[in-house]
Structures are given as C-alpha cells and as structure tokens.
Design a protein around this motif. Structure first.
Motif, mmCIF file in Angstrom:
data_model
loop_
_atom_site.group_PDB
_atom_site.id
_atom_site.type_symbol
_atom_site.label_atom_id
_atom_site.label_comp_id
_atom_site.label_asym_id
_atom_site.label_seq_id
_atom_site.Cartn_x
_atom_site.Cartn_y
_atom_site.Cartn_z
ATOM 1 N N ALA A 16 -13.627 -6.109 27.047
ATOM 2 C CA ALA A 16 -13.553 -7.573 27.018
ATOM 3 C C ALA A 16 -12.206 -8.056 26.501
ATOM 4 O O ALA A 16 -11.645 -9.036 26.995
ATOM 5 C CB ALA A 16 -14.687 -8.138 26.154
ATOM 6 N N VAL A 17 -11.662 -7.373 25.492
ATOM 7 C CA VAL A 17 -10.385 -7.778 24.914
ATOM 8 C C VAL A 17 -9.228 -7.405 25.841
ATOM 9 O O VAL A 17 -8.347 -8.224 26.132
ATOM 10 C CB VAL A 17 -10.185 -7.142 23.525
ATOM 11 N N PHE A 18 -9.232 -6.159 26.319
ATOM 12 C CA PHE A 18 -8.117 -5.671 27.140
ATOM 13 C C PHE A 18 -8.011 -6.459 28.437
ATOM 14 O O PHE A 18 -6.941 -7.001 28.766
ATOM 15 C CB PHE A 18 -8.299 -4.185 27.437
ATOM 16 N N PHE A 19 -9.088 -6.537 29.197
ATOM 17 C CA PHE A 19 -9.004 -7.134 30.532
ATOM 18 C C PHE A 19 -8.861 -8.650 30.474
ATOM 19 O O PHE A 19 -8.185 -9.236 31.324
ATOM 20 C CB PHE A 19 -10.226 -6.731 31.362
ATOM 21 N N THR A 20 -9.457 -9.303 29.479
ATOM 22 C CA THR A 20 -9.267 -10.748 29.347
ATOM 23 C C THR A 20 -7.820 -11.069 28.997
ATOM 24 O O THR A 20 -7.212 -11.983 29.562
ATOM 25 C CB THR A 20 -10.206 -11.321 28.279
ATOM 26 N N PRO A 182 -15.648 -11.424 6.199
ATOM 27 C CA PRO A 182 -16.303 -12.162 5.103
ATOM 28 C C PRO A 182 -16.810 -13.536 5.515
ATOM 29 O O PRO A 182 -17.683 -14.098 4.849
ATOM 30 C CB PRO A 182 -15.192 -12.291 4.056
ATOM 31 N N ILE A 183 -16.280 -14.103 6.605
ATOM 32 C CA ILE A 183 -16.704 -15.421 7.069
ATOM 33 C C ILE A 183 -17.720 -15.304 8.202
ATOM 34 O O ILE A 183 -18.762 -15.960 8.196
ATOM 35 C CB ILE A 183 -15.494 -16.250 7.532
ATOM 36 N N LEU A 184 -17.439 -14.431 9.177
ATOM 37 C CA LEU A 184 -18.287 -14.316 10.360
ATOM 38 C C LEU A 184 -19.404 -13.295 10.205
ATOM 39 O O LEU A 184 -20.382 -13.324 10.953
ATOM 40 C CB LEU A 184 -17.433 -13.950 11.587
ATOM 41 N N GLY A 190 -18.380 -8.877 17.562
ATOM 42 C CA GLY A 190 -18.891 -9.266 18.867
ATOM 43 C C GLY A 190 -17.953 -10.232 19.562
ATOM 44 O O GLY A 190 -16.751 -10.252 19.296
ATOM 45 N N PRO A 191 -18.493 -11.070 20.452
ATOM 46 C CA PRO A 191 -17.657 -11.982 21.241
ATOM 47 C C PRO A 191 -16.747 -12.890 20.414
ATOM 48 O O PRO A 191 -15.608 -13.151 20.816
ATOM 49 C CB PRO A 191 -18.703 -12.800 22.024
ATOM 50 N N ILE A 198 -8.176 -11.628 21.183
ATOM 51 C CA ILE A 198 -7.520 -12.057 22.426
ATOM 52 C C ILE A 198 -6.424 -13.081 22.112
ATOM 53 O O ILE A 198 -5.311 -13.017 22.662
ATOM 54 C CB ILE A 198 -8.551 -12.649 23.410
ATOM 55 N N ILE A 199 -6.724 -14.032 21.204
ATOM 56 C CA ILE A 199 -5.702 -15.001 20.784
ATOM 57 C C ILE A 199 -4.509 -14.270 20.175
ATOM 58 O O ILE A 199 -3.345 -14.601 20.442
ATOM 59 C CB ILE A 199 -6.295 -16.001 19.777
#
Length: 539
Positions: A16-20, A182-184, A190-191, A198-199
């Motif tokens: 998901a990270v690479f191809f996006t 610690p936040i998420l 995950g997504p 990705i950003i």
C-alpha cells in the motif's frame, strides 16, 4: 491485488505504501509534462493561498519546536539515551558530524552561501534600509544566518530525535508512522500509519528533487563559466542523469561504503574551498564581520523567529522564509531518519545540542566566509554580483570566484563538491525511502533503492522543465504544509512517550492507559518494551 503485483515484480515492500507513493509520483510526472504551464500556474496560486493564509503557521511551528527541543535537552529527559541505558554511540563525533553535514545542509550552503547574502544586500527586505549600505550588509548576514541556522536544524532534529528514540529505545520500525504510536495506538500499523508514511515518502521525493533541481541549475552555471556550455533544458536533463547515476551506484553500496566515504571526502573538499576563500579573500574583513554577524544574529533571533511580515504588505517571506521552511520540512523525514540511523546510543541532550549547534556553528563560519567576502566584492566594485544574482541565483558562487585568484581551479573544485553533495543527498534519500516503504524484516533490495534514486531525478527534471526555480519554490511551499502539521503532532507524541519512559513505563503502557499512576516510579526502574514482537508481527 497489490500483493500479487509485488510478488510478480519480485519486490519486498509494504504494497500500500510503495505502490501508492510510486503511483502518485508517476501521475504527477505524467500530468506535469504535457500540462507544464497549467501545473506551474496551479501551484503558483496554491502557494499564494498557503503563504497568505497559513504562512504564520510555518513561522510559529518551527520556532515553537526549537524551544521544545532546547527544553527537552536541559530537562530531566535529557539523560535518556536513544537505545538501552548502557548503549553508546556507533560513530565518533567527527564522523557523525561529517555525515550530518553532507546529508543535511551541505547542498544548501553551496547554492545559497553567496546568493542569499548578496541578494538581500542588493535588495533589502526591511523598510527604510538603503541597498548596498552598511545596514543592508548587516541585515543580509542576519537574515541568512536565521534561515540556515538553528531553525533549519530544528526541522531536521525533531523527526531525527523522535525516530531514534522510538526505534532504538522501544524497537518500533524506523518509519514516520511509528512516531504516532502513542497517539494512534494499533492504528499506526494500519491504513492511518500507511497514510503518514506515504506523506513522508512524497515529501522526501519532492524535497530532494527540488535540491537536485537547484544543484542542476548551479552545475549548469558552473559549466557555462568553465567551458562555455550553454544552460539549456537538454544540459539540465543530462546533468540530472549523471548525478542520479552516481547516486544509484553509491546507494547500491549502502550506508557505510557509499554515503559515509563520500561524506568524509566532501567535508575535506569543502574545508579546502572554505580555507581558500578565507585566505585569498578579505581575511581581516571576514574575521571582523563574522564576530559582528554572530552578535547581530543572536540579538535579532527572538523577534525574527516570530516575524510574519504582517505590516509590510509584500510577499518577501513567501519567496524566502516560507520557501526555506517548507523545503526543509518536506525532506525532514529523510534527513530525520538518516540522522537517527547514525545517532544510536547518544543521549537526548547530546543529540539536541549536537544536531542543533554543531552544524549551525559551521553554517555561521560558511556564511561568514562566503557571504562577507561576496559583500566585500560588491562594496568594492570589483564585480556587479547583486545584478547577476538577481537575474540568476545559480551563478552566484561562480561569479564570486572570478574576483579571487585561481578562478578556474576554485570553480572546478566547487563543481566537484556540488556533485558529491547532491549525490550524498540523493543516495541517502533513496535508502530512507526504501526503509519507509518496506517492513524491517524484509531485505533491502538494490533495485528498489535504485528505483527511488531514478524517481528523484525524473521529478527534478520535470519540475525544471515545467518552470525552473519558480516551479521548484511553488511546489515545495504548497506541499510542505501537511508534514509541518505532522511535525507538531510528532512533538506531542514524543513528549507523551518520554513522560511514560521517565516514570518506568513502556509506550505500550501509555497506549493502554497504564503509564501515569498517582505514585511516580523511579527512573531506574525503567522496563524493556514488551510490545516489540507484536508490533513487528503487525508490520
């Protein structure tokens, strides 16, 4: 579907990270090539909106992060190590510094070391200051040091410290998404976490592509001065291909064999050029001016840090400060991860003081030597530098060297330094992007690293052909904003984790609400993280 595509291509990634990331970069290039004017105009409008409405956020965020980092260094958290309590640094201080310099700000200093001071000297940004005057010279040096001193290294140090802390002390994957655990909580794997990575990948691609584009413009100017080769789009593309090819070779060798050796070589060459300008230039003027410039910088730093051009009604900050902050922020993920990789075992205090003050001290010296020498050349009437730089900033260093002896040799040395600086930036970024797009338990494939090195070159060529320096500035000023927001949340996440760590709890305890009992635990009772294997399995 993406998993099947990955297997068919023989890659080792988080699909998901690479191809996006790769697909978005490809789409940008495909649209920018046939619609150059439309893309350039759209980013110009977006940049104007961001600068007009959110420029203050850039200024406030970077200055607040500087205060935050200094506060951490002098606080009780300063003794916490990036690793186990008994860990020690992997690299000596000298090697550490050379790698910091080459991968971080070396490319910027070569381009702007002469161009920025002489630009502000000939065109002062403050009302009532006369161009080419003593006041203009003082302001030119002060603003240049502000742009490339503590604030620039704050942007690099923030992600570097957070990544090093979470990776080496809590064994989380060395990716930007890990900083938000610690936040998420579990969603960081995950997504939502993938979106953060990705950003970071896209910001790194565009940030390094901007640097590569600026380097190409500067190299092209150098070739014009040395050999009379005209600066054309074809020459730009050939130079990008050359630099990308060298970077691909270096990135295939890895961190120690490639980046480390090139960094050490380049710092020696840069010191040689610096020493030459100091001796061949107005040495006494440089020494006197450097002392005064440091004082002026420290005196003006508090108000400059929060200056937003509110009452001027001009767009000077958009073209200078906001561009620099956004540009630096965009490639902060890569520099941060690179700094983290070479900083294991250092305390937070060592890290903050080292990353903020050692490169800043070198920056003060570099601008003192090159900037003051250039101002002296302009004031003495030897060469009309300001006029040339106003027309094309990329010619600055080569035009300046014409006022010194051994011009051709010094210019050739400058070209070599520029090539190596941009090579180390590109191959370091390729290593980091590869880390962001794969799991830690997957091998780093040479072809993946080469792919990202090539992608940087293609994006740089696209931006240059779409509008040159203006296009580079507009794209970066617009797209640096998302990661600026991430930097702020990164500081919050790091502080929460450090509080839990100091009280003897893991980040996993923090996520599950067990980190802050009424009775504070002793710092010596810190526990090893117990969630490491679980996190690795999820990734």
């Amino acid at each position: 579907m993406l998993d099947r595509l990955q297997r068919r291509l023989g890659l080792q990634t988080i699909p998901a990270v690479f191809f996006t990331s790769a697909g978005t970069a490809f789409l940008f290039v495909v649209l920018a090539i046939p619609f150059q004017h439309e893309v350039s105009r759209s980013f110009g409008l977006l940049t104007a909106w961001v600068a007009g409405n959110l420029g203050w956020f850039y200024i406030l965020s970077v200055s607040a992060l500087l205060v935050f980092l200094l506060g951490l260094a002098v606080s009780r958290y300063g003794e916490i190590r990036l690793g186990a309590d008994d860990s020690r640094p992997d690299y000596s201080n000298l090697t550490w510094f050379t790698m910091l310099f080459a991968a971080g700000i070396g490319t910027i200093l070569m381009f702007w070391g002469v161009a920025e001071p002489i630009s502000h000297f000939g065109d002062p940004p403050f009302d009532g200051v006369v161009a080419d005057s003593a006041g203009a010279a003082r302001d030119a040096m002060t603003i240049s040091l502000y742009h490339f001193g503590l604030h620039t290294w704050t942007i690099f140090a923030m992600p570097g410290l957070a990544i090093g802390y979470f990776a080496y002390r809590h064994d989380l994957p060395m990716r930007i998404s890990s900083l938000f655990y610690p936040i998420l909580g579990e969603r960081a794997f995950g997504p939502l976490g993938w979106a953060v990575d990705i950003i970071a990948v896209l910001g790194t691609l565009l940030g390094v592509a901007t640097s590569l584009g600026l380097g190409t413009l500067q190299l092209s100017s150098g070739l014009t001065y040395l050999f009379g080769i005209p600066a054309t789009g074809t020459i730009w593309v050939l130079l990008i291909v050359l630099i990308s090819g060298i970077a691909a070779t270096s990135v295939a060798l890895g961190l120690d064999k490639g980046v480390r050796r090139l960094s050490q070589l380049n710092i020696l060459l840069a010191m040689l050029l610096l020493g030459f300008v100091l001796v061949a230039g107005p040495t006494v003027f440089i020494a006197k001016g450097m002392v005064q410039s440091i004082g002026d910088y420290l005196d003006a730093l508090p108000w400059l840090s929060f200056w937003t051009e509110s009452f001027n009604g001009t767009d000077w900050q958009r073209r200078w400060t906001l561009f620099y902050w956004a540009w630096t922020i965009s490639w902060a993920p890569y520099v941060g991860i690179f700094i983290a990789r070479i900083s294991r075992g250092r305390t937070i205090r060592e890290f903050v003081f080292g990353v903020l003050f050692a490169p800043t001290a070198f920056t003060l010296i570099w601008f003192g030597v090159f900037g003051l020498s250039a101002i002296h050349v302009e004031m003495s009437g030897q060469i009309g530098l300001a006029e040339q730089v106003r027309a094309d900033p990329s010619v600055a260093i080569f035009a300046f060297l014409q006022a010194l002896p051994w011009t051709e040799l010094a210019s050739l040395l400058s070209v070599i330094i520029i090539v190596i600086f941009f090579t180390t930036s590109s191959d370091s970024a390729s290593l980091v992007i590869d880390m962001l797009t794969r799991r830690e338990d997957q091998p780093s494939l040479v072809r993946q690293r080469i792919f990202w090195a090539a992608a940087q070159g293609v994006i740089a060529a696209t931006l240059l052909l779409a509008g040159g320096l203006d296009a580079l500035q507009n794209v970066i000023t617009s797209l640096g904003l998302p990661f600026c927001v991430l930097l702020v949340f990164m500081a919050v996440s790091l502080f929460r984790a450090l509080r839990a760590d100091y009280r003897g709890y893991t980040v996993n305890d923090l996520v599950k609400g067990r980190a802050f009992p009424e009775v504070e635990a002793s710092p010596s009772s810190r526990q090893e993280s117990t969630y490491v294997s679980e996190a690795a399995d999820r990734n």
